[in-house]
Design an enzyme around this catalytic site. Structure first.
Site, PDB file in Angstrom:
ATOM      1  N   SER A   1       0.828  -1.210   0.000  1.00 34.06           N
ATOM      2  CA  SER A   1       0.000   0.000   0.000  1.00 34.06           C
ATOM      3  C   SER A   1       0.862   1.260   0.000  1.00 34.06           C
ATOM      4  O   SER A   1       2.050   1.222   0.348  1.00 34.06           O
ATOM      5  CB  SER A   1      -0.911   0.021   1.226  1.00 34.06           C
ATOM      6  OG  SER A   1      -0.138   0.281   2.385  1.00 34.06           O
TER       7      SER A   1
ATOM      8  N   HIS B   1     -12.708  -4.690   0.326  1.00 32.86           N
ATOM      9  CA  HIS B   1     -11.636  -4.208   1.209  1.00 32.86           C
ATOM     10  C   HIS B   1     -12.086  -4.391   2.656  1.00 32.86           C
ATOM     11  O   HIS B   1     -13.266  -4.549   2.931  1.00 32.86           O
ATOM     12  CB  HIS B   1     -11.339  -2.732   0.930  1.00 32.86           C
ATOM     13  CG  HIS B   1     -10.533  -2.521  -0.315  1.00 32.86           C
ATOM     14  ND1 HIS B   1      -9.299  -1.919  -0.304  1.00 32.86           N
ATOM     15  CD2 HIS B   1     -10.790  -2.836  -1.597  1.00 32.86           C
ATOM     16  CE1 HIS B   1      -8.823  -1.874  -1.546  1.00 32.86           C
ATOM     17  NE2 HIS B   1      -9.705  -2.419  -2.349  1.00 32.86           N
TER      18      HIS B   1
ATOM     19  N   ASN C   1      -9.401  -8.424  -0.151  1.00 37.38           N
ATOM     20  CA  ASN C   1      -8.198  -7.795   0.392  1.00 37.38           C
ATOM     21  C   ASN C   1      -8.110  -8.015   1.896  1.00 37.38           C
ATOM     22  O   ASN C   1      -9.058  -7.730   2.623  1.00 37.38           O
ATOM     23  CB  ASN C   1      -8.244  -6.285   0.143  1.00 37.38           C
ATOM     24  CG  ASN C   1      -7.868  -5.915  -1.270  1.00 37.38           C
ATOM     25  OD1 ASN C   1      -7.920  -6.734  -2.174  1.00 37.38           O
ATOM     26  ND2 ASN C   1      -7.487  -4.667  -1.450  1.00 37.38           N
TER      27      ASN C   1
ATOM     28  N   GLU D   1     -12.066   2.682  -6.555  1.00 35.50           N
ATOM     29  CA  GLU D   1     -13.030   2.522  -5.463  1.00 35.50           C
ATOM     30  C   GLU D   1     -14.113   3.573  -5.588  1.00 35.50           C
ATOM     31  O   GLU D   1     -13.847   4.730  -5.850  1.00 35.50           O
ATOM     32  CB  GLU D   1     -12.302   2.663  -4.121  1.00 35.50           C
ATOM     33  CG  GLU D   1     -13.229   2.540  -2.902  1.00 35.50           C
ATOM     34  CD  GLU D   1     -12.454   2.444  -1.588  1.00 35.50           C
ATOM     35  OE1 GLU D   1     -11.444   1.714  -1.543  1.00 35.50           O
ATOM     36  OE2 GLU D   1     -12.845   3.112  -0.618  1.00 35.50           O
TER      37      GLU D   1
ATOM     38  N   ASP E   1      -6.884   5.104  -5.596  1.00 35.79           N
ATOM     39  CA  ASP E   1      -7.945   5.425  -4.637  1.00 35.79           C
ATOM     40  C   ASP E   1      -8.224   6.919  -4.588  1.00 35.79           C
ATOM     41  O   ASP E   1      -7.541   7.675  -3.910  1.00 35.79           O
ATOM     42  CB  ASP E   1      -7.529   4.920  -3.251  1.00 35.79           C
ATOM     43  CG  ASP E   1      -8.601   5.150  -2.208  1.00 35.79           C
ATOM     44  OD1 ASP E   1      -9.678   5.690  -2.553  1.00 35.79           O
ATOM     45  OD2 ASP E   1      -8.362   4.797  -1.047  1.00 35.79           O
TER      46      ASP E   1
ATOM     47  N   THR F   1      -5.243  -6.349   8.013  1.00 38.38           N
ATOM     48  CA  THR F   1      -5.179  -6.194   9.472  1.00 38.38           C
ATOM     49  C   THR F   1      -5.003  -7.516  10.207  1.00 38.38           C
ATOM     50  O   THR F   1      -4.244  -7.597  11.185  1.00 38.38           O
ATOM     51  CB  THR F   1      -6.454  -5.487   9.965  1.00 38.38           C
ATOM     52  OG1 THR F   1      -6.566  -4.240   9.273  1.00 38.38           O
ATOM     53  CG2 THR F   1      -6.406  -5.233  11.460  1.00 38.38           C
TER      54      THR F   1
ATOM     55  N   ASP G   1      -1.347  -0.894  -3.699  1.00 34.64           N
ATOM     56  CA  ASP G   1      -2.686  -0.709  -3.132  1.00 34.64           C
ATOM     57  C   ASP G   1      -2.918   0.699  -2.577  1.00 34.64           C
ATOM     58  O   ASP G   1      -2.003   1.311  -2.021  1.00 34.64           O
ATOM     59  CB  ASP G   1      -2.858  -1.741  -2.004  1.00 34.64           C
ATOM     60  CG  ASP G   1      -4.307  -1.962  -1.632  1.00 34.64           C
ATOM     61  OD1 ASP G   1      -5.158  -1.920  -2.535  1.00 34.64           O
ATOM     62  OD2 ASP G   1      -4.582  -2.193  -0.439  1.00 34.64           O
TER      63      ASP G   1
HETATM   64 ZN    ZN Z   1      -8.418  -1.203   1.318  1.00 39.12          ZN
END
Ligand code: ZN
Length: 273
Positions: free
Chosen positions: A45, A201, A223, A131, A101, A226, A79
C-alpha cells in the site's frame, strides 16, 4: 513458478490479496499460500511505501523475489494509491496492477482522476482497480454505513474504463474483530450492474461465513491486511516478555509463521485461487 499478472488471477478468481509491510509478511504470505496450494496477490500500500521512507523499490524488489521463487502463482499489486507520482512508478517496480484510490473525492473528481489513472495504466498494460463509495477505517474511523450505489457504479466503470471496482458493502478497514455485517443483496445487485470484478476491502473484519457468502454473491478479489498484523504482533508480544531475548529472529520467526497459518486458513475458507 514465475511471477504472474494480477489480471490473470482475478480472471480465474476468487483470489485473495494480502498486504505486505515487511519482508517477513511476503515470506509468511507465500508460505501460507504454498501450503494451501493457492495463488495469491502480494499487495503493497501507499502507507507501506511511506513506512519505507517513501521508497517503493526496496520492498517491491523483495516481494518480487519472494514471488519469483514461490511454488504457487503470485502477482504484485500496488494498493490504495492516492499519489499520481507513486502510481507512475508502479510498472518499473514490477507491479502488474494498481488500486488507484480517489474515493475520498466527490463523484465527479473521483471519476476524472480515476479515468486519467486508468488511461495511464492501460498504456503500460497494467490492471487498474478503483473505489467508489468510500470504504472507511483507513483513518481509524469505521464507517460501515457507507454503501456503493449499483447504478452509479455502472456509470463510473463505463466512464473510467477501470478493470475492477472496490465497493462499500458493509466492511471497514483496520477492524481487529470479525464482526462486520455485509449487505449480500447489494453485492449481488452490484455484480449484476457492473461488468468488472468486484473487490472487498477491509475483509479482516468479516467472519468466515460472511466472506464465503460475499464471494458467492459476486466478490472476486478479497483484500486482507489487518488480520496479518494482529497475528504478527500477537506472536511478537508472546515471546518478547523474556528480557534476555535480543535476537530479532527469535520473534520474527514466530511472527512470520503465525501469518502463514492465518493465510493458509483464510485461503481454505474462501477456496480461493
Ligand atoms: Zn483497502
Amino acid at each position: 513458478m514465475p511471477l504472474v499478472r494480477t489480471a490473470e488471477l482475478v480472471a480465474a478468481g476468487p483470489v485473495c490479496a494480502f498486504n505486505v509491510i515487511t519482508l517477513e509478511h511476503a515470506e509468511g504470505i507465500v508460505a501460507g499460500a504454498e501450503r494451501a496450494g493457492t495463488a495469491v496477490i502480494l499487495q503493497i500500500s501507499e502507507n507501506a511505501v511511506k513506512f519505507h521512507g517513501g521508497r517503493l523499490t526496496p520492498i517491491a524488489a523483495a516481494a518480487s523475489a519472494v514471488a519469483a521463487e514461490a511454488a504457487v502463482p503470485v502477482s504484485l499489486h500496488l494498493d490504495h494509491v492516492q499519489s499520481p507520482k507513486l502510481l507512475h512508478r508502479a510498472a518499473e517496480a514490477g507491479m502488474s496492477s494498481v488500486m488507484f484510490d480517489a474515493s475520498h473525492l466527490d463523484y465527479d473528481a473521483n471519476l476524472a482522476a480515476t479515468r486519467d489513472a486508468a488511461a495511464w495504466a492501460h498504456d503500460r498494460g497494467l490492471h487498474l482497480e478503483a473505489e467508489l463509495g468510500e470504504v472507511g477505517g483507513k483513518d481509524g474511523a469505521h464507517a460501515p454505513g457507507v454503501r456503493t450505489d449499483p447504478r452509479e457504479a455502472a456509470a463510473f466503470v463505463a466512464a473510467t474504463g477501470v478493470d475492477a471496482l472496490a465497493v462499500a458493502v458493509g466492511s471497514s478497514h483496520a477492524m481487529t474483530s470479525r464482526t462486520a455485517r455485509l449487505d449480500h443483496d447489494l453485492i449481488a445487485r452490484l455484480r449484476d450492474a457492473v461488468p468488472v470484478p468486484l473487490v472487498l476491502h477491509g475483509s479482516s473484519g468479516v467472519a468466515d461465513d460472511e466472506l464465503r457468502a460475499a464471494v458467492a454473491a459476486g466478490i472476486v478479489k478479497v483484500n486482507i491486511g489487518t488480520i496479518l498484523n494482529v497475528a504478527f504482533t500477537g506472536a511478537v508480544r508472546d515471546v518478547l516478555a523474556d528480557p534476555a531475548l535480543v535476537d530479532p529472529r527469535k520473534y520474527l520467526k514466530p511472527a512470520r509463521e503465525r501469518m502463514a497459518e492465518v493465510v493458509e486458513r483464510m485461503l481454505a475458507v474462501l477456496d480461493a485461487g
